[in-house]
Design an enzyme around this catalytic site. Structure first.
Site, PDB file in Angstrom:
ATOM      1  N   ASN A  11      44.630  39.512  55.962  1.00 53.73           N
ATOM      2  CA  ASN A  11      43.684  38.415  55.734  1.00 53.73           C
ATOM      3  C   ASN A  11      44.355  37.421  54.790  1.00 53.73           C
ATOM      4  O   ASN A  11      44.479  37.696  53.600  1.00 53.73           O
ATOM      5  CB  ASN A  11      42.394  38.985  55.113  1.00 53.73           C
ATOM      6  CG  ASN A  11      41.428  37.910  54.670  1.00 53.73           C
ATOM      7  OD1 ASN A  11      41.572  36.737  55.025  1.00 53.73           O
ATOM      8  ND2 ASN A  11      40.420  38.308  53.897  1.00 53.73           N
ATOM      9  N   LYS A  13      43.231  34.642  53.859  1.00 54.74           N
ATOM     10  CA  LYS A  13      42.230  33.877  53.086  1.00 54.74           C
ATOM     11  C   LYS A  13      42.580  32.383  53.135  1.00 54.74           C
ATOM     12  O   LYS A  13      43.105  31.925  54.143  1.00 54.74           O
ATOM     13  CB  LYS A  13      42.136  34.406  51.657  1.00 54.74           C
ATOM     14  CG  LYS A  13      41.941  35.916  51.606  1.00 54.74           C
ATOM     15  CD  LYS A  13      41.564  36.430  50.252  1.00 54.74           C
ATOM     16  CE  LYS A  13      41.523  37.948  50.276  1.00 54.74           C
ATOM     17  NZ  LYS A  13      40.972  38.532  49.061  1.00 54.74           N
ATOM     18  N   HIS A  95      32.899  39.415  54.840  1.00 59.56           N
ATOM     19  CA  HIS A  95      33.814  39.702  53.725  1.00 59.56           C
ATOM     20  C   HIS A  95      33.040  39.519  52.412  1.00 59.56           C
ATOM     21  O   HIS A  95      32.204  38.618  52.306  1.00 59.56           O
ATOM     22  CB  HIS A  95      35.023  38.772  53.784  1.00 59.56           C
ATOM     23  CG  HIS A  95      36.107  39.169  52.842  1.00 59.56           C
ATOM     24  ND1 HIS A  95      36.048  38.921  51.500  1.00 59.56           N
ATOM     25  CD2 HIS A  95      37.277  39.821  53.047  1.00 59.56           C
ATOM     26  CE1 HIS A  95      37.135  39.400  50.915  1.00 59.56           C
ATOM     27  NE2 HIS A  95      37.887  39.954  51.830  1.00 59.56           N
ATOM     28  N   GLU A  97      33.801  38.213  49.741  1.00 53.34           N
ATOM     29  CA  GLU A  97      33.902  36.878  49.141  1.00 53.34           C
ATOM     30  C   GLU A  97      32.886  35.937  49.769  1.00 53.34           C
ATOM     31  O   GLU A  97      32.327  35.066  49.101  1.00 53.34           O
ATOM     32  CB  GLU A  97      35.338  36.349  49.296  1.00 53.34           C
ATOM     33  CG  GLU A  97      36.286  37.081  48.351  1.00 53.34           C
ATOM     34  CD  GLU A  97      37.741  37.034  48.743  1.00 53.34           C
ATOM     35  OE1 GLU A  97      38.114  36.297  49.675  1.00 53.34           O
ATOM     36  OE2 GLU A  97      38.524  37.783  48.112  1.00 53.34           O
ATOM     37  N   GLU A 165      35.576  47.935  52.026  1.00 53.02           N
ATOM     38  CA  GLU A 165      36.276  47.207  50.971  1.00 53.02           C
ATOM     39  C   GLU A 165      35.449  47.229  49.691  1.00 53.02           C
ATOM     40  O   GLU A 165      34.538  46.401  49.523  1.00 53.02           O
ATOM     41  CB  GLU A 165      36.509  45.757  51.404  1.00 53.02           C
ATOM     42  CG  GLU A 165      37.354  45.615  52.642  1.00 53.02           C
ATOM     43  CD  GLU A 165      38.100  44.293  52.648  1.00 53.02           C
ATOM     44  OE1 GLU A 165      39.329  44.322  52.738  1.00 53.02           O
ATOM     45  OE2 GLU A 165      37.451  43.242  52.529  1.00 53.02           O
ATOM     46  N   GLY A 171      41.796  42.457  45.303  1.00 52.75           N
ATOM     47  CA  GLY A 171      42.601  41.552  44.490  1.00 52.75           C
ATOM     48  C   GLY A 171      42.744  41.978  43.043  1.00 52.75           C
ATOM     49  O   GLY A 171      43.188  41.191  42.200  1.00 52.75           O
ATOM     50  N   SER A 210      43.444  46.046  47.524  1.00 53.19           N
ATOM     51  CA  SER A 210      44.691  46.297  46.786  1.00 53.19           C
ATOM     52  C   SER A 210      45.637  47.263  47.494  1.00 53.19           C
ATOM     53  O   SER A 210      46.331  48.043  46.836  1.00 53.19           O
ATOM     54  CB  SER A 210      44.385  46.779  45.361  1.00 53.19           C
ATOM     55  OG  SER A 210      43.681  45.781  44.646  1.00 53.19           O
TER      56      SER A 210
HETATM   57  C1  PEP Z   1      40.627  41.462  51.103  1.00 52.17           C
HETATM   58  O1  PEP Z   1      40.341  40.407  50.555  1.00 52.17           O
HETATM   59  O2  PEP Z   1      40.124  41.765  52.212  1.00 52.17           O
HETATM   60  C2  PEP Z   1      41.562  42.341  50.423  1.00 52.17           C
HETATM   61  C3  PEP Z   1      41.603  43.599  50.798  1.00 52.17           C
HETATM   62  O3  PEP Z   1      42.308  41.786  49.432  1.00 52.17           O
HETATM   63  P1  PEP Z   1      43.494  42.503  48.583  1.00 52.17           P
HETATM   64  O4  PEP Z   1      44.319  43.301  49.549  1.00 52.17           O
HETATM   65  O5  PEP Z   1      44.252  41.372  47.971  1.00 52.17           O
HETATM   66  O6  PEP Z   1      42.818  43.374  47.601  1.00 52.17           O
END
Ligand code: PEP
Length: 251
Positions: A11, A13, A95, A97, A165, A171, A210
């Site tokens: 992703n 973003k 997601h 976010e 997630e 992040g 992460s």
């Molecule tokens: C995400 O935003 O879906 C995600 C998993 O981000 P990160 O891998 O940076 O934690």
């Protein structure tokens, strides 16, 4: 033995200009014949140009969100049909976010999943608890509620991928313990089977939050983890290739 094909999904973003198209070229060159599905979800502005580059490769492309309508007076939005028209085969929905910043509800995510299916896209439906919810012992209730509210019903359910997630792991560099990941993925498999019967066996469950080359192998060893949704590390071709390699190594 599971029939589910593993999936490594990146992703990007709101990252990626024309200059970053070369990152995709590098990824394709490094992984000419991956033993798992590999997906990149770039910003919508890059989809069409990236689809020219992925043509003939094993790589798939996806959007990061879609509107519920096919077209209309929705300034700034992108429909599932538009994503498909630009070369997408998948779309990330719900997601955290988007749930946090735009107040997206389970009901809206479910409507988007129906729209995605109608456009021929595979929806990746994201669920996950906040740190406060985990500390209050509400993780499985929260995730069960998100699944109940966000999943499309009927025969459409098999067309989706579910991504667990934890919001606090996105992040941040923090990841749950392997036991915590296993608990949620086992719960998801049982919950989906309860709701959709044996069809749920085909639904791929991704872990996201992460994931890096250094921790991917152990995460992919957890039962019922069928791959990863990767944010930050997907922007670096060598990191994402390391994650793809870790997934390919899973028996
Ligand atoms: C995400 O935003 O879906 C995600 C998993 O981000 P990160 O891998 O940076 O934690």
């Amino acid at each position: 033995m599971s029939k589910r094909r593993k999936l490594a999904a990146g992703n990007w973003k709101m990252n990626g200009l024309s200059a970053e198209l070369s990152n995709l070229d590098e990824l394709i060159l490094s992984n000419p014949n991956p033993a798992c599905d590999v997906l990149i979800c770039p910003p919508a502005t890059l989809l069409e140009r990236m689809s020219r580059r992925t043509a003939g490769s094993a790589f798939a492309l996806g959007g990061q969100d879609c509107h519920v309508a096919v077209s209309g007076a929705y300034t700034g939005d992108v429909s599932a049909n538009m994503l498909a028209d630009a070369g997408a085969e998948y779309v990330i929905l719900g997601h955290s976010e988007r749930r946090a910043a735009y107040g997206e509800s389970d009901t809206l995510v479910q409507s988007k999943a129906v729209a995605a299916h109608a456009a021929g896209l595979v929806a990746i439906i994201c669920v996950g608890e906040t740190l406060e919810q985990r500390e209050r012992g509400e993780t499985l209730d929260v995730i069960g509620g998100q699944i109940e509210g966000s999943m499309p019903r009927g025969g459409d359910c098999v067309e989706v991928v579910v991504a667990y997630e934890p919001v606090w792991a996105i992040g941040t560099g923090r990841i749950p313990t392997l036991a915590q990941i296993a608990e949620v993925h086992d719960f998801l498999r049982a919950d989906l089977t309860g709701a959709f019967g044996s069809n749920a066996e085909e639904i791929r469950l991704l872990y996201g939050g992460s994931v890096k080359p250094s921790n991917a192998g152990e995460i992919f060893g957890v039962p019922n983890v069928d791959g990863a949704l990767v944010g930050g590390a997907s922007l670096n071709p060598s990191d994402f290739s390391g994650i793809v390699s870790a997934l390919e190594a899973v028996p």
